[in-house]
Design an enzyme around this catalytic site. Structure first.
Site, short mmCIF file in Angstrom:
data_model
loop_
_atom_site.label_atom_id
_atom_site.label_comp_id
_atom_site.label_asym_id
_atom_site.label_seq_id
_atom_site.Cartn_x
_atom_site.Cartn_y
_atom_site.Cartn_z
N LYS A 1 -40.43 0.45 -10.93
CA LYS A 1 -40.98 0.31 -12.28
C LYS A 1 -39.86 0.57 -13.28
O LYS A 1 -39.43 1.70 -13.47
CB LYS A 1 -42.11 1.33 -12.52
CG LYS A 1 -42.74 1.17 -13.89
CD LYS A 1 -42.89 2.52 -14.57
CE LYS A 1 -43.13 2.41 -16.06
NZ LYS A 1 -42.01 1.86 -16.83
N GLU B 1 -33.36 12.48 -10.97
CA GLU B 1 -32.14 12.46 -11.80
C GLU B 1 -32.61 12.64 -13.23
O GLU B 1 -33.12 11.70 -13.84
CB GLU B 1 -31.40 11.13 -11.65
CG GLU B 1 -30.82 10.88 -10.27
CD GLU B 1 -29.65 11.79 -9.95
OE1 GLU B 1 -29.14 12.48 -10.85
OE2 GLU B 1 -29.27 11.82 -8.76
N CYS C 1 -27.07 10.29 -19.74
CA CYS C 1 -27.41 11.64 -19.30
C CYS C 1 -26.17 12.50 -19.12
O CYS C 1 -26.25 13.72 -19.13
CB CYS C 1 -28.19 11.56 -18.00
SG CYS C 1 -27.31 10.60 -16.77
N GLU D 1 -31.07 17.72 -25.82
CA GLU D 1 -30.28 16.52 -25.56
C GLU D 1 -30.23 15.70 -26.85
O GLU D 1 -31.28 15.34 -27.38
CB GLU D 1 -31.00 15.71 -24.47
CG GLU D 1 -30.14 15.29 -23.34
CD GLU D 1 -30.89 14.47 -22.27
OE1 GLU D 1 -32.12 14.43 -22.25
OE2 GLU D 1 -30.18 13.88 -21.46
P1 NAP Z 1 -38.42 8.90 -19.81
O1 NAP Z 1 -39.20 8.88 -21.05
O2 NAP Z 1 -38.60 10.04 -18.89
O3 NAP Z 1 -38.73 7.52 -19.09
C1 NAP Z 1 -38.12 7.18 -17.87
C2 NAP Z 1 -39.05 6.28 -17.08
O4 NAP Z 1 -40.24 7.01 -16.77
C3 NAP Z 1 -39.50 5.03 -17.82
O5 NAP Z 1 -39.63 3.98 -16.89
C4 NAP Z 1 -40.86 5.44 -18.35
O6 NAP Z 1 -41.74 4.36 -18.55
C5 NAP Z 1 -41.36 6.28 -17.19
N1 NAP Z 1 -42.44 7.20 -17.54
C6 NAP Z 1 -42.72 7.79 -18.72
N2 NAP Z 1 -43.82 8.56 -18.61
C7 NAP Z 1 -44.25 8.46 -17.33
C8 NAP Z 1 -45.35 9.00 -16.59
N3 NAP Z 1 -46.22 9.83 -17.14
N4 NAP Z 1 -45.46 8.67 -15.29
C9 NAP Z 1 -44.59 7.83 -14.70
N5 NAP Z 1 -43.53 7.28 -15.35
C10 NAP Z 1 -43.37 7.60 -16.64
O7 NAP Z 1 -36.86 8.85 -20.10
P2 NAP Z 1 -36.07 7.82 -21.00
O8 NAP Z 1 -36.25 8.22 -22.42
O9 NAP Z 1 -36.36 6.42 -20.62
O10 NAP Z 1 -34.57 8.10 -20.53
C11 NAP Z 1 -33.79 9.07 -21.08
C12 NAP Z 1 -33.76 10.30 -20.19
O11 NAP Z 1 -33.30 9.94 -18.89
C13 NAP Z 1 -32.80 11.34 -20.68
O12 NAP Z 1 -33.36 12.61 -20.56
C14 NAP Z 1 -31.61 11.19 -19.74
O13 NAP Z 1 -30.81 12.34 -19.63
C15 NAP Z 1 -32.29 10.84 -18.47
N6 NAP Z 1 -31.36 10.18 -17.54
C16 NAP Z 1 -30.93 10.87 -16.44
C17 NAP Z 1 -30.03 10.28 -15.59
C18 NAP Z 1 -29.52 11.01 -14.38
O14 NAP Z 1 -28.94 10.35 -13.52
N7 NAP Z 1 -29.71 12.31 -14.26
C19 NAP Z 1 -29.58 8.99 -15.83
C20 NAP Z 1 -30.04 8.32 -16.95
C21 NAP Z 1 -30.95 8.94 -17.79
P3 NAP Z 1 -41.92 3.68 -20.00
O15 NAP Z 1 -40.59 3.14 -20.35
O16 NAP Z 1 -42.94 2.63 -19.73
O17 NAP Z 1 -42.38 4.74 -20.92
#
Ligand code: NAP
Length: 485
Positions: free
Chosen positions: A180, A255, A289, A386
Site C-alpha cells: 500500500k 522504519e 527520515c 521532526e
Molecule cells: P505516515 O503518515 O505514517 O504514513 C506512512 C504510510 O502509512 C502511508 O502509506 C499512510 O497512508 C499509511 N497510514 C497512515 N495511517 C495509517 C493507518 N492508521 N493504518 C495503516 N496505514 C496508515 O508517514 P508519512 O507522513 O507518509 O511519512 C513521513 C514519516 O515517515 C516521517 O516520520 C519519516 O521519518 C518516516 N520515514 C521513515 C523512514 C525510515 O526508513 N525510518 C523512511 C522514510 C520516512 P496514507 O498516505 O493513505 O495516509
C-alpha cells in the site's frame, strides 16, 4: 510528459495480475506539489479489495515459494534492468507526484534498481546450518523458508525506493506481497505493478492496493494469512500497526521517524562539515527520515559554521523539480509548510535568530526558503519534533560529553552524523551515540550493502545489507533421529 511516463501512470490497483478499480468506484486525487494541479486519480480501496489481494498473494505463494532462488534471481535481474531502462520516465513520474528535483528522483529510482539486484543476489545465499549434534544417532539441521504473504506500507517521501527495500527481499526470499503506497504518491508504487507485469513475475506475487490507510492497514494487520508487516512511516502510525498486528502475532519491521543530530567538533574540517550538512539537511527539501534535525556545533567553530552554512543555503536553487538546475523542490503540502512555519515561530520566540530564509519562497505554493536559525536552545520544539522541512537550527555546545548527551536526548535513534579530525574522539563518540546509522565526516551514507534501520522509537529490523532478508524468513530446527548410526 514523456510518452513512457504516462505508460507508468497507472490509475488502478494491481491485484492478482489485473488492473482493477475500487469496488465503490471511488477515487482519490493525486496532486503535483509544484503546480498544485491534479495529475490523476487512484482507486479509494478498502478492506474487501485488500482481502482479495491477500488471498491472491496466498495462492501465488504456494507456487512462488517452490521456485529456486536462482530462478527468482533471474526474474529480479530482469526487473532491475527494466527499472534502469526506464529510469528517466520513472523519475519524471516520481517528481510529478512528490516534487523532489529530477536528479534526486533519478538517484532514488537507481537505488530501487540497486536494491532489487542486491536482494536477487542475497536470495541465493540464504544458508541454513548443519549443527554438530549432541546425540550420536541424530542429525541437527537448521533451515530457512519464506514467511509467506507480507504486507508493506510506505510513505510519500521515497515512494519508489521504500518499496524496493520491501518487495526486493520478499521476492528473493520466496514471499509474496501486498503493498500500500502513500496516497499522495501512489504512482511510483503502482509502477512496481507495471514493471513486475512487464518482466513476467507471476500474477499474485506482487499486488499493489491504493486507498483508505486505516481500512487497508486494518485488513493487513488482522488477516491471519499475512505473516509479516513491514512499514515505513511515522512513529505514531508504526506504534498503531504494532498493536494491531499483535492479534495475529505477525513479524513486524518498522522504519519510523528520526530526529538526527549533526555534531561538529572544534577539530573538524568546517568546510567538509558544511558540504555534508547541505546534503544531510536539504535533500528532498529536508523531508527524509535521516535528514538532520538538530545541528550541534562546538563553541570554537560555531560562528564559522553558521556563517558558511548560511552562505551555502542562500545559494540553493529552489524551483519545480523538473526545471533544470533545481536543487530544492516544494514541500509535499500546505500542512508541511504550516508545521515548518510554526517551528520557526517557536524558535524565534525563544531567542533563536534567523540568519537566512525564514519564510515561504517567492515562487508561492509550498515552496519554502532554505532557512538557518542560530542560537537554538533545548527548550525549542525543534529539539524534540521532526521538522521535515528545509530548516537548520544550530545549537552551541562546549564539551564532547555535553554534545553527545544533547544528541542522545531524544526518543528517536535513526541517523546521526559527526565531524571530527581526532581518531580517539571518533571512537568515543561513535560508541556514545545511540543511533542505528552513523555518518563520520560523511553526510550521505545510505547504500544497499549496509543495514538501514533505527534504534529506540525509530524502529525494529533492518533493510538492506545481508540482514535485510532475515525478517522475510522463518527459521526451522529439524532433528533427524533413528538413523542407526
Ligand atoms: P505516515 O503518515 O505514517 O504514513 C506512512 C504510510 O502509512 C502511508 O502509506 C499512510 O497512508 C499509511 N497510514 C497512515 N495511517 C495509517 C493507518 N492508521 N493504518 C495503516 N496505514 C496508515 O508517514 P508519512 O507522513 O507518509 O511519512 C513521513 C514519516 O515517515 C516521517 O516520520 C519519516 O521519518 C518516516 N520515514 C521513515 C523512514 C525510515 O526508513 N525510518 C523512511 C522514510 C520516512 P496514507 O498516505 O493513505 O495516509
Amino acid at each position: 510528459m514523456l510518452q513512457k511516463t504516462s505508460h507508468f501512470l497507472r490509475q488502478a490497483n494491481y491485484i492478482d495480475g489485473e488492473w482493477v478499480q475500487a469496488d465503490s468506484g471511488e477515487t482519490i486525487d493525486v496532486v503535483n506539489p509544484a503546480t498544485l494541479q491534479v495529475i490523476g486519480t487512484v482507486p479509494k480501496s478498502g478492506k474487501a479489495e485488500t482481502r482479495r489481494a491477500i488471498e491472491a498473494a496466498q495462492r501465488a505463494f504456494e507456487s512462488w515459494k517452490k521456485t529456486s532462488a536462482n530462478d527468482r534471481a533471474k526474474l529480479m535481474r530482469a526487473l532491475h534492468d527494466a527499472i534502469m531502462d526506464n529510469q528517466d520516465p520513472l523519475a519524471e513520474l516520481l517528481v510529478m507526484e512528490q516534487g523532489k528535483p529530477f536528479a534526486e528522483a533519478k538517484g532514488e529510482v537507481g537505488m530501487s534498481a540497486a536494491y532489487i539486484l542486491w536482494f536477487a543476489e542475497e536470495g541465493r545465499r540464504v544458508y541454513g546450518d548443519v549443527v554438530p549434534s549432541p546425540w550420536a544417532d541424530r542429525r541437527v539441521l537448521v533451515t530457512k523458508e519464506p514467511v509467506g504473504v507480507i504486507g508493506a506500507i510506505t510513505p510519500w517521501n521515497f515512494p519508489s525506493s521504500m518499496l524496493a527495500r520491501k518487495i526486493g527481499p520478499a521476492l528473493a526470499a520466496g514471499c509474496t506481497s501486498v503493498a500500500k503506497p502513500a496516497s499522495q504518491t501512489p504512482y511510483s508504487g503502482l509502477a512496481w505493478g507495471a514493471l513486475c507485469e512487464e518482466v513476467g513475475i507471476p500474477k499474485g506475487v506482487v499486488n499493489v492496493v491504493t486507498g483508505s490507510a486505516s481500512q487497508i492497514g486494518d485488513e493487513i494487520c488482522s488477516n491471519p494469512l499475512v505473516r509479516k508487516i513491514t512499514f515505513t512511516g511515522s512513529t505514531e502510525v508504526g506504534k498503531t500497526l504494532i498493536e494491531k498486528s499483535a492479534s495475529t502475532v505477525k513479524k513486524v519491521s518498522m522504519e519510523l521517524g528520526g530526529n538526527a543530530p549533526f555534531l561538529v567538533f572544534d577539530d573538524a574540517d568546517v568546510d567538509r562539515a558544511v558540504a555534508g550538512a547541505m546534503i544531510a539537511k536539504y535533500r528532498n527539501s529536508g523531508q527524509t527520515c535521516v535528514c538532520t534535525n538538530r545541528f550541534f556545533v562546538q563553541a570554537g567553530v560555531y560562528d564559522a559554521f553558521v556563517e558558511k552554512l548560511a552562505a551555502a543555503s542562500e545559494k540553493l536553487k529552489v524551483g519545480p523539480g523538473l526545471e533544470d538546475g533545481t536543487e530544492q523542490g516544494p514541500l509535499i503540502d500546505d500542512g508541511a509548510v504550516g508545521k515548518v512555519e510554526e517551528l520557526i515561530a517557536d524558535a524565534t520566540g525563544k531567542g533563536g535568530s534567523v540568519v537566512t530564509g525564514g519564510g515561504r519562497h517567492a515562487l508561492g505554493g509550498t515552496f519554502f526558503q532554505p532557512t538557518v536559525i542560530r542560537d537554538a536552545t533545548a527548550d525549542m520544539r525543534v529539539m524534540k519534533e521532526e521538522i521535515f522541512g528545509p530548516v537548520a537550527p544550530i545549537f552551541r555546545f562546549e564539551t564532547e560529553e555535553e554534545g553527545v548527551a544533547l544528541a542522545n536526548d531524544t526518543e528517536f535513534g535513526l541517523a546521526c552524523y559527526f565531524y571530527t579530525g581526532d581518531l580517539g574522539r571518533t571512537f568515543r563518540v561513535m560508541d556514545g551515540l545511540k543511533y542505528g546509522l552513523i555518518g563520520v565526516n560523511e553526510g550521505l551514507i545510505t547504500t544497499v550493502e549496509a543495514p538501514f534501520g533505527g534504534l529506540k522509537e525509530s524502529g525494529l529490523g533492518k533493510e538492506g545489507g545481508h540482514q535485510g532478508i532475515d525478517d522475510y524468513l522463518d527459521t526451522k530446527y529439524v532433528c533427524i533421529g533413528g538413523l542407526g548410526l
